[in-house]
Motif scaffolding. Sequence first.
Motif, PDB file in Angstrom:
ATOM      1  N   SER A 225     -20.732   1.913  18.905  1.00  0.00           N
ATOM      2  CA  SER A 225     -20.965   2.486  17.580  1.00  0.00           C
ATOM      3  C   SER A 225     -20.069   3.703  17.385  1.00  0.00           C
ATOM      4  CB  SER A 225     -22.442   2.893  17.453  1.00  0.00           C
ATOM      5  OG  SER A 225     -22.706   3.472  16.199  1.00  0.00           O
ATOM      6  N   GLN A 226     -19.425   3.785  16.223  1.00  0.00           N
ATOM      7  CA  GLN A 226     -18.509   4.886  15.951  1.00  0.00           C
ATOM      8  C   GLN A 226     -18.694   5.387  14.533  1.00  0.00           C
ATOM      9  OE1 GLN A 226     -14.376   3.823  16.199  1.00  0.00           O
ATOM     10  NE2 GLN A 226     -13.642   5.914  15.918  1.00  0.00           N
ATOM     11  N   LYS A 227     -18.801   6.714  14.384  1.00  0.00           N
ATOM     12  CA  LYS A 227     -18.877   7.313  13.056  1.00  0.00           C
ATOM     13  C   LYS A 227     -17.484   7.322  12.440  1.00  0.00           C
ATOM     14  CE  LYS A 227     -22.907  10.349  13.444  1.00  0.00           C
ATOM     15  NZ  LYS A 227     -23.405  11.739  13.261  1.00  0.00           N
ATOM     16  N   VAL A 228     -17.394   6.869  11.204  1.00  0.00           N
ATOM     17  CA  VAL A 228     -16.113   6.844  10.495  1.00  0.00           C
ATOM     18  C   VAL A 228     -16.329   7.333   9.072  1.00  0.00           C
ATOM     19  CG1 VAL A 228     -15.180   4.937  11.865  1.00  0.00           C
ATOM     20  CG2 VAL A 228     -16.451   4.443   9.769  1.00  0.00           C
ATOM     21  N   THR A 229     -15.243   7.631   8.387  1.00  0.00           N
ATOM     22  CA  THR A 229     -15.307   7.991   6.971  1.00  0.00           C
ATOM     23  C   THR A 229     -14.201   7.250   6.225  1.00  0.00           C
ATOM     24  OG1 THR A 229     -13.848   9.916   7.249  1.00  0.00           O
ATOM     25  CG2 THR A 229     -16.230  10.311   7.425  1.00  0.00           C
ATOM     26  N   PHE A 230     -14.414   7.067   4.935  1.00  0.00           N
ATOM     27  CA  PHE A 230     -13.382   6.484   4.090  1.00  0.00           C
ATOM     28  C   PHE A 230     -13.487   7.119   2.705  1.00  0.00           C
ATOM     29  CE2 PHE A 230     -17.072   3.704   3.798  1.00  0.00           C
ATOM     30  CZ  PHE A 230     -17.213   3.479   2.431  1.00  0.00           C
ATOM     31  N   THR A 231     -12.452   6.950   1.928  1.00  0.00           N
ATOM     32  CA  THR A 231     -12.389   7.583   0.608  1.00  0.00           C
ATOM     33  C   THR A 231     -12.780   6.595  -0.476  1.00  0.00           C
ATOM     34  OG1 THR A 231     -10.567   8.976   1.393  1.00  0.00           O
ATOM     35  CG2 THR A 231     -10.908   8.857  -0.983  1.00  0.00           C
ATOM     36  N   ASN A 232     -13.648   7.028  -1.393  1.00  0.00           N
ATOM     37  CA  ASN A 232     -14.022   6.148  -2.500  1.00  0.00           C
ATOM     38  C   ASN A 232     -13.024   6.282  -3.643  1.00  0.00           C
ATOM     39  OD1 ASN A 232     -14.669   8.538  -3.829  1.00  0.00           O
ATOM     40  ND2 ASN A 232     -16.859   8.135  -3.932  1.00  0.00           N
ATOM     41  N   SER A 233     -13.265   5.589  -4.731  1.00  0.00           N
ATOM     42  CA  SER A 233     -12.315   5.580  -5.844  1.00  0.00           C
ATOM     43  C   SER A 233     -12.201   6.929  -6.536  1.00  0.00           C
ATOM     44  CB  SER A 233     -12.724   4.512  -6.866  1.00  0.00           C
ATOM     45  OG  SER A 233     -14.022   4.764  -7.376  1.00  0.00           O
TER      46      SER A 233
END
Length: 257
Positions: free
Chosen positions: A3-11
Motif C-alpha cells: 500500500s502506498q500513499k499517492v496524490t494526483f491533480t484534479n481538473s
Amino acid sequence: MSSQKVTFTNSAGQQLAAIMEMPDSMPPKGYALFAHCFTCNKNLTAVKNIGRALNSKGIAVLRFDFTGLGESEGDFENTNFSSNIEDLLSAAQFLKENYEAPNIMIGHSLGGAAAIYAAAILDSVKVVATIGTPGDPSHVTHLFKNGIEHINEHGVANVSIGGRPFTIKKQFLDDIKEKDLQHTVHHLHKPILILHSPQDSTVGIESAAAIYQAAHHPKSFISLHGADHLLSNAADSAYVGAMIAAWSERYIEDAVA
C-alpha cells in the motif's frame, strides 16, 4: 499486498489524496478505481475491506478522496456530482500515466452513479460495479431535506449529514437535477454488476431494480441480504470485494484475449 500513499491533480489544479494498493501477485490481473459514497472518504472501513478482497484476487485498487473530503484539497461546498465525475477521470488519468489505465470501475452509493458516468467516458473501463447506488443522483437530497428550502431561498445552507456539518450550495442541487442516470446506464453497453441490500434503509432496493432494468446485458445483480448501506459488517464488505473480483475476471480476460 503493498500500500502506498499517492496524490494526483484534479481538473481544478487541486491535489487529491489517494492510496494505491497492489496485490502480492504481479503483474495485477486488473486495475480497479473506487469511488466512495457521498460525504465519505477513502478510509471508510468497508472501502478498505473491499480493496483487500480485490487485492487477494490479484486486482490492484486505487481509492481516493473526492475534492474537499478526507485528505484532499478543495472546498466541499464548491463541489457537485459533475466534479465527482471529473475527479474520477483525473484519477483514471493518473493510473494510466503511472501504472495502467483502469479496467474496473467500482462505486458505492452516489459514488456508484459517478462511476457509471465515468465508465461511459473511459474506453479503458471494461466493467462497472455499483454498491447501494441510487437510481437517480437527486436521491441524495433526502439526507438534508430539512435544508432544501433554505438552500433554494438563500443559495446555501449548513446541514448535518451523518452527524457531521456540511455546507451545500444551490449549484449542487441544480447539478444533480440535470443528470439522467437511467439514460446513461441504458447507453453504457458495458457489463454491469449491481450489488444492493434489500434491507438498505438509505437507498431502497427499488434503485437497484431501476438501474438493472435500464442496463443492457450482460448485467448481474447480487443481493447483499442483511447488510446495511455502509456495509458496516466486515463480512459484508469482504463478500462484496470477492464477488466483484470473481464476476469481473471473465470480462477482463475476454478483453485481453
